[in-house]
Design a protein around this motif. Structure first.
Motif, short mmCIF file in Angstrom:
data_model
loop_
_atom_site.label_atom_id
_atom_site.label_comp_id
_atom_site.label_asym_id
_atom_site.label_seq_id
_atom_site.Cartn_x
_atom_site.Cartn_y
_atom_site.Cartn_z
N GLY A 182 -16.71 -6.76 51.88
CA GLY A 182 -16.70 -6.33 53.27
C GLY A 182 -16.49 -4.83 53.37
O GLY A 182 -16.35 -4.13 52.36
N TYR A 183 -16.44 -4.32 54.61
CA TYR A 183 -16.22 -2.89 54.83
C TYR A 183 -14.87 -2.44 54.24
O TYR A 183 -14.70 -1.29 53.88
CB TYR A 183 -16.24 -2.57 56.33
N ASN A 184 -13.93 -3.38 54.14
CA ASN A 184 -12.60 -3.05 53.60
C ASN A 184 -12.58 -3.08 52.06
O ASN A 184 -11.53 -2.87 51.44
CB ASN A 184 -11.54 -4.01 54.15
N LEU A 198 -22.25 -4.54 49.53
CA LEU A 198 -21.71 -4.56 50.89
C LEU A 198 -22.50 -5.59 51.67
O LEU A 198 -23.71 -5.44 51.88
CB LEU A 198 -21.85 -3.18 51.55
N GLU A 256 -21.34 -7.53 54.77
CA GLU A 256 -20.71 -8.05 56.00
C GLU A 256 -21.66 -8.99 56.71
O GLU A 256 -22.88 -8.83 56.67
CB GLU A 256 -20.33 -6.88 56.92
N ARG A 266 -28.18 -5.01 53.19
CA ARG A 266 -26.99 -5.00 52.34
C ARG A 266 -27.12 -3.92 51.25
O ARG A 266 -28.17 -3.78 50.64
CB ARG A 266 -26.78 -6.38 51.71
N THR A 267 -26.03 -3.20 51.02
CA THR A 267 -26.08 -2.04 50.12
C THR A 267 -25.41 -2.34 48.78
O THR A 267 -24.31 -2.91 48.72
CB THR A 267 -25.37 -0.84 50.77
#
Length: 211
Positions: free
Chosen positions: A67-69, A109, A111, A119-120
């Protein structure tokens, strides 16, 4: 690792375009697409065989949705759980040990709001379990395999295991396989898979990126 470094920062869509690899609109029916794309680009050859993905290197490829976190979004599938013929089965000879002996982790990534093509890919890295991680994996494997060998497969839930759990792995509840029953006779049950818990993969990320 040069190939791994070359794709860091690209989206899966950009990577698929670069290699003319077909992209799905969503992953409902193609959940494995990100992994298949990465295997194709990096040259993994093992397919569904019970050996590491890069067979000649002895390295397993694991993409890790984060996730972003920076925390893992889901557990990580390792291998099918053997439910019969467990006499003489040992951790040393297990598929799990072979697959986790040397892993190329590829954080992605992912999310929920991101389309598959958005997605990266993050910075991939090679990892081998240290003595403590190896001991925890071995204990979780042995404790749960012992329950299966004793015909107590139905007592196993995702709550067992400190770093690795066993969960059903089937397209639907109609898919069944043989397992050892309570009285030693074969019963029908859902196929199971070994999964690394998110607390374990989070620790691997923290260890690598000094988080």
């Amino acid at each position: 690792m040069k190939r791994v470094d070359d794709i860091a920062g690209l989206t899966l869509g950009e990577l698929a375009e670069r290699y003319q690899f077909k992209s799905p609109e969503h992953l409902l029916k193609e959940k494995g697409w990100p992994g298949q794309l990465l295997e194709y680009v990096l040259g993994a050859s093992a397919g569904s065989k019970p050996v590491p993905d890069f067979e000649h290197l002895g390295i397993e490829l694991k993409s890790l949705p984060i996730g972003y976190n920076g925390k893992p979004l889901e557990t990580t599938y390792v291998s099918v759980v053997p439910l019969t013929n467990l006499t003489g089965a040992t951790w040393q000879e297990s598929t799990v040990k072979k697959k986790l002996n040397h892993v190329l982790w590829l954080p992605v990534l992912a999310e929920r709001e991101l389309q598959p093509v958005e997605r990266t890919i993050g910075c991939g890295f090679l990892w081998q379990p240290n003595a403590l991680q190896q001991a925890l994996l071995k204990r979780d494997w042995e404790e749960q395999i012992e329950l299966i060998a004793l015909g107590r497969v139905d007592e196993i839930s995702g709550h067992l295991g400190q770093v690795m759990q066993i969960r059903p792995k089937a397209a639907n509840s109609k898919v069944t396989t043989d397992a050892i029953g309570p009285n030693g006779k074969l019963i029908k049950t859902l196929p199971r898979g070994f999964y690394l818990k998110t607390n374990f993969t989070q620790e691997i990320l923290a260890q690598e990126f000094k988080l």
